[in-house]
Design a protein around this motif. Structure first.
Motif, PDB file in Angstrom:
ATOM      1  N   ILE A   5       0.854  -1.486  -0.363  1.00  0.00           N
ATOM      2  CA  ILE A   5       0.431  -0.341   0.198  1.00  0.00           C
ATOM      3  C   ILE A   5       0.990   1.110   0.263  1.00  0.00           C
ATOM      4  O   ILE A   5       2.318   1.400   0.746  1.00  0.00           O
ATOM      5  N   GLU A   6       0.497   2.479  -1.030  1.00  0.00           N
ATOM      6  CA  GLU A   6       1.383   3.854  -0.802  1.00  0.00           C
ATOM      7  C   GLU A   6       0.170   4.813  -0.956  1.00  0.00           C
ATOM      8  O   GLU A   6      -0.771   4.428  -1.515  1.00  0.00           O
ATOM      9  N   LEU A   7       0.562   5.238   0.122  1.00  0.00           N
ATOM     10  CA  LEU A   7      -0.094   6.772   0.299  1.00  0.00           C
ATOM     11  C   LEU A   7      -0.189   8.096  -0.507  1.00  0.00           C
ATOM     12  O   LEU A   7       1.451   8.075  -0.381  1.00  0.00           O
ATOM     13  N   ALA A   8      -0.810   8.319  -0.090  1.00  0.00           N
ATOM     14  CA  ALA A   8      -0.232  10.357  -1.078  1.00  0.00           C
ATOM     15  C   ALA A   8      -0.185  11.380   0.571  1.00  0.00           C
ATOM     16  O   ALA A   8      -0.407  10.595   1.687  1.00  0.00           O
ATOM     17  N   ALA A   9       0.966  12.096  -0.018  1.00  0.00           N
ATOM     18  CA  ALA A   9       1.864  12.629   0.926  1.00  0.00           C
ATOM     19  C   ALA A   9       0.594  13.091   1.745  1.00  0.00           C
ATOM     20  O   ALA A   9      -0.329  13.622   1.517  1.00  0.00           O
ATOM     21  N   SER A  19       2.544   5.879   9.078  1.00  0.00           N
ATOM     22  CA  SER A  19       3.609   7.194   9.329  1.00  0.00           C
ATOM     23  C   SER A  19       5.261   7.279   7.993  1.00  0.00           C
ATOM     24  O   SER A  19       5.469   8.529   7.652  1.00  0.00           O
ATOM     25  N   THR A  20       5.165   6.310   7.756  1.00  0.00           N
ATOM     26  CA  THR A  20       6.303   5.553   5.898  1.00  0.00           C
ATOM     27  C   THR A  20       5.708   5.974   5.221  1.00  0.00           C
ATOM     28  O   THR A  20       6.093   6.923   3.839  1.00  0.00           O
ATOM     29  N   ALA A  21       3.983   6.389   4.543  1.00  0.00           N
ATOM     30  CA  ALA A  21       3.070   6.206   3.662  1.00  0.00           C
ATOM     31  C   ALA A  21       3.419   5.597   2.507  1.00  0.00           C
ATOM     32  O   ALA A  21       2.677   5.449   1.436  1.00  0.00           O
ATOM     33  N   ALA A  22       4.111   3.895   3.218  1.00  0.00           N
ATOM     34  CA  ALA A  22       4.105   3.182   2.208  1.00  0.00           C
ATOM     35  C   ALA A  22       4.129   1.579   3.365  1.00  0.00           C
ATOM     36  O   ALA A  22       4.732   1.865   4.428  1.00  0.00           O
ATOM     37  N   ALA A  23       4.118   0.947   2.779  1.00  0.00           N
ATOM     38  CA  ALA A  23       4.637  -0.721   3.855  1.00  0.00           C
ATOM     39  C   ALA A  23       3.433  -1.863   2.717  1.00  0.00           C
ATOM     40  O   ALA A  23       2.752  -1.945   1.926  1.00  0.00           O
ATOM     41  N   THR A  24       4.754  -2.662   2.760  1.00  0.00           N
ATOM     42  CA  THR A  24       4.114  -4.484   2.725  1.00  0.00           C
ATOM     43  C   THR A  24       3.893  -4.924   3.542  1.00  0.00           C
ATOM     44  O   THR A  24       4.333  -5.076   4.251  1.00  0.00           O
ATOM     45  N   ALA A  25       3.199  -6.156   3.529  1.00  0.00           N
ATOM     46  CA  ALA A  25       2.200  -7.715   3.725  1.00  0.00           C
ATOM     47  C   ALA A  25       2.848  -8.421   3.533  1.00  0.00           C
ATOM     48  O   ALA A  25       2.187  -8.482   2.124  1.00  0.00           O
ATOM     49  N   LEU A  37      -7.508  12.713   3.947  1.00  0.00           N
ATOM     50  CA  LEU A  37      -6.168  13.651   3.035  1.00  0.00           C
ATOM     51  C   LEU A  37      -7.328  14.764   1.872  1.00  0.00           C
ATOM     52  O   LEU A  37      -8.068  14.859   1.343  1.00  0.00           O
ATOM     53  N   ASP A  38      -5.929  16.282   2.765  1.00  0.00           N
ATOM     54  CA  ASP A  38      -6.846  17.166   2.510  1.00  0.00           C
ATOM     55  C   ASP A  38      -8.117  17.412   2.492  1.00  0.00           C
ATOM     56  O   ASP A  38      -9.195  18.618   2.161  1.00  0.00           O
TER      57      ASP A  38
END
Length: 268
Positions: A100-104, A132-138, A155-156
């Motif tokens: 999962i990758e999140l927008a800043a 906290s890092t805006a991305a994680a893999t599991a 977001l926003d």
């Protein structure tokens, strides 16, 4: 007519399954062909790109309604160095590595998984450091069948969510499986028979690989529900807000080298 092939019901005659599915597909093609002039005037939804699919669909896969919102999250699967979208994927094996990758600036993040239309289960803790890092893999242990993974947050100043629907086959020996999810029958003034709402039937060419089919589904916002890989036959859920009649018109208009036919799932 609804295809129902459970992975555990291997005693079901494969020949019967194919006849039932192809019978419905043929009926749909013939019926829609007879109404081609009428259906050609139906409004068609603009094809969804992969970017739109990965940034604008919610858990029920609605059509894009607000393109001014910047992308909230990407839900991906990890295949070596590749990161293809999880949406629409047909995967093999009960262990799957997802990213999962999140927008800043995304906050209040939660991740849920829903299997076969059951309750949503919170699995945020399986993606440590995501917010906290805006991305994680599991790497997740998943049961066979259809799944929806949803990322929610802010977001926003707006509540946002991003979902990906996918189908998991137990191993490479199980090539036919189905979801318990069904939808009520509906009608259309231009179609003389009732058909299942929210779904269509697809037939892919013999040259289409599992990856080709997954890519096609991802690119058009489709969620696999029933899968028969040996014959390239699928029942798929279409985006919310789009009628099955318009979905058939939209998909066939793409002239994809992988898609042989698309039709309504007639209920007989």
């Amino acid at each position: 007519m609804r295809l129902r092939i459970a992975a555990s019901e291997r005693q079901v005659s494969l020949a019967l399954v194919v006849v039932v599915f192809l019978g419905g597909l043929l009926l749909g093609v013939l019926h829609l062909g007879a109404n081609a002039e009428t259906l050609s005037s139906s409004p068609q939804a603009r094809p969804a790109s992969i970017q739109e699919t990965t940034t604008s669909y919610t858990i029920s896969l609605p059509l894009v309604t607000n393109q001014s919102l910047r992308p909230f999250a990407r839900v991906l699967r990890v295949e070596g160095d590749a990161r293809p979208p999880l949406q629409g994927a047909i995967l093999t094996g009960t262990q799957q590595t997802l990213r999962i990758e999140l927008a800043a600036g995304a906050t209040g993040i939660s991740v849920t998984r829903q299997a076969s239309g059951g309750p949503a289960v919170d699995i945020t803790g399986l993606f440590p450091g995501l917010e906290s890092t805006a991305a994680a893999t599991a790497t997740l242990a998943l049961e066979p069948g259809d799944h929806v993974l949803t990322v929610s947050g802010m977001l926003d100043g707006k509540a946002r969510s991003q979902s990906a629907g996918f189908f998991l086959l137990e191993d490479d020996t199980v090539l036919l499986a189905s979801s318990p999810i069904t939808f009520p029958a509906t009608t259309d003034p231009n179609v003389g028979l009732p058909f299942e709402d929210r779904t269509v039937l697809l037939a892919f060419t013999g040259s289409a690989t599992q990856a080709d089919i997954s890519g096609f589904l991802a690119g058009h916002g489709l969620r696999p529900l029933d899968v028969s890989l040996p014959f390239g036959l699928l029942r798929v859920q279409i985006p919310e807000g789009e009628s099955p009649v318009d979905a058939v018109a939209r998909l066939t208009a793409q002239h994809s080298p992988f898609l042989a036919a698309a039709t309504l799932n007639f209920v007989l």
